[in-house]
Motif scaffolding. Structure first.
Motif, PDB file in Angstrom:
ATOM      1  N   ALA A 282       4.047  20.596  16.237  1.00  0.00           N
ATOM      2  CA  ALA A 282       4.967  20.806  15.123  1.00  0.00           C
ATOM      3  C   ALA A 282       6.395  21.062  15.583  1.00  0.00           C
ATOM      4  O   ALA A 282       7.347  20.827  14.827  1.00  0.00           O
ATOM      5  N   GLN A 283       6.569  21.563  16.807  1.00  0.00           N
ATOM      6  CA  GLN A 283       7.907  21.884  17.309  1.00  0.00           C
ATOM      7  C   GLN A 283       8.551  20.735  18.088  1.00  0.00           C
ATOM      8  O   GLN A 283       9.726  20.803  18.419  1.00  0.00           O
ATOM      9  N   GLY A 284       7.783  19.708  18.424  1.00  0.00           N
ATOM     10  CA  GLY A 284       8.352  18.604  19.183  1.00  0.00           C
ATOM     11  C   GLY A 284       7.417  18.133  20.280  1.00  0.00           C
ATOM     12  O   GLY A 284       6.187  18.132  20.109  1.00  0.00           O
ATOM     13  N   TRP A 285       7.990  17.788  21.442  1.00  0.00           N
ATOM     14  CA  TRP A 285       7.227  17.190  22.525  1.00  0.00           C
ATOM     15  C   TRP A 285       6.970  18.182  23.651  1.00  0.00           C
ATOM     16  O   TRP A 285       7.816  19.006  23.974  1.00  0.00           O
ATOM     17  N   LEU A 286       5.786  18.041  24.247  1.00  0.00           N
ATOM     18  CA  LEU A 286       5.395  18.806  25.424  1.00  0.00           C
ATOM     19  C   LEU A 286       5.060  17.839  26.546  1.00  0.00           C
ATOM     20  O   LEU A 286       4.391  16.819  26.318  1.00  0.00           O
ATOM     21  N   LEU A 287       5.529  18.139  27.745  1.00  0.00           N
ATOM     22  CA  LEU A 287       5.125  17.395  28.932  1.00  0.00           C
ATOM     23  C   LEU A 287       4.043  18.209  29.631  1.00  0.00           C
ATOM     24  O   LEU A 287       4.285  19.317  30.095  1.00  0.00           O
ATOM     25  N   ARG A 288       2.854  17.641  29.708  1.00  0.00           N
ATOM     26  CA  ARG A 288       1.681  18.343  30.227  1.00  0.00           C
ATOM     27  C   ARG A 288       1.286  17.719  31.565  1.00  0.00           C
ATOM     28  O   ARG A 288       1.095  16.508  31.667  1.00  0.00           O
ATOM     29  N   VAL A 289       1.161  18.561  32.595  1.00  0.00           N
ATOM     30  CA  VAL A 289       0.850  18.093  33.946  1.00  0.00           C
ATOM     31  C   VAL A 289      -0.401  18.810  34.435  1.00  0.00           C
ATOM     32  O   VAL A 289      -0.427  20.048  34.503  1.00  0.00           O
ATOM     33  N   SER A 290      -1.418  18.042  34.780  1.00  0.00           N
ATOM     34  CA  SER A 290      -2.660  18.591  35.343  1.00  0.00           C
ATOM     35  C   SER A 290      -2.727  18.235  36.820  1.00  0.00           C
ATOM     36  O   SER A 290      -2.471  17.081  37.206  1.00  0.00           O
ATOM     37  N   ASN A 291      -3.056  19.227  37.636  1.00  0.00           N
ATOM     38  CA  ASN A 291      -3.138  19.041  39.079  1.00  0.00           C
ATOM     39  C   ASN A 291      -4.580  19.236  39.529  1.00  0.00           C
ATOM     40  O   ASN A 291      -5.076  20.358  39.590  1.00  0.00           O
ATOM     41  N   ARG A 292      -5.237  18.146  39.869  1.00  0.00           N
ATOM     42  CA  ARG A 292      -6.621  18.211  40.348  1.00  0.00           C
ATOM     43  C   ARG A 292      -6.686  18.247  41.869  1.00  0.00           C
ATOM     44  O   ARG A 292      -7.773  18.168  42.433  1.00  0.00           O
TER      45      ARG A 292
END
Length: 240
Positions: A157-167
């Motif tokens: 609802a607030q905009g965009w998120l950049l999500r980074v997963s480190n395996r």
């Protein structure tokens, strides 16, 4: 305090502003190798007045997509309270209380808080105390591992998120992040340091994208990962 406070911590109140002196710290990131029991950081006071501070070590984790600090005695700082004379230096030792080899990369933060000295007169204004945060990593035996990152855009609802997963088995320090659209246009997300994706963890950051941007696949991310340029695919989840 559990969450990392980045940059300057301000204590706000009514009245004029009084600026604290500025501390210089070296190195700005610490790597302890397997079996290494201690290291040190150098604190320098370039100012004209003595500088007083408190040094604490916290275990650094990432949960619920945020950075979390927890008190720990696995690594201790000595001395924990400092007084650095004008133009002087202080060595603070970081000591592992259990120097057995770690099974994975362990992450900590050393927080150095400037505090008023005993000779500081009371003031009705605001004293700005600076907080410095130094990342500390303890490496497992063997060759250093590598981050294995997956990148995703998510919308809320607030905009965009950049999500980074480190395996991977090693943290990823992320900087100079750019989004490349299918037509080859490059859009700057963050010019300097964005943050860290710790080994085995997921971290997200709120970012600003122009509404007219074409986010149709294929999308790419370009970034410096641990100071090395890299490029990766970027997926989009339009509504979380």
């Amino acid at each position: 305090m559990r969450r990392i406070v980045a940059g300057i911590l301000l204590s706000l109140a009514a009245g004029p502003v009084v600026y604290a002196s500025s501390l210089q710290i070296s190195p700005v990131m610490v790597d302890l190798q397997a079996g290494q029991s201690a290291t040190g950081i150098s604190l320098r006071n370039p100012g004209d007045q003595p500088l007083y501070g408190q040094v604490r070590v916290f275990r650094w984790d990432q949960r619920s997509d945020d950075d979390v600090l927890e008190p720990t005695d696995e690594v201790v700082a000595s001395p924990p309270m400092i007084r650095i004379p004008s133009r002087g230096e202080q060595l603070v030792r970081l000591i592992r209380r259990d120097a057995h080899d770690a099974t994975g990369e362990h992450s900590y933060r050393v927080l150095v808080d400037e505090i008023p000295g005993p000779e500081t007169a009371a003031t009705n204004g605001v004293t700005i105390r600076l907080r410095y945060s130094v990342p500390v990593f303890i490496e497992p035996p063997g060759q250093p591992g590598a981050p294995q990152l997956t990148w995703q855009l998510q919308r809320d609802a607030q905009g965009w998120l950049l999500r980074v997963s480190n395996r991977g088995s090693r943290r990823g320090q992320l900087s100079a992040v750019q989004l490349v659209t299918a037509d080859g246009k490059v859009h700057l997300i963050n010019q300097g340091l964005l943050g860290y994706a710790l080994a085995g963890k997921t971290r997200q950051w709120r970012i600003t994208l122009r509404e007219e941007m074409d986010l149709q696949a294929p999308l790419k991310i370009r970034a410096n990962i641990n100071a090395q340029p890299a490029e990766a695919e970027l997926s989009v989840d339009p509504q979380r």
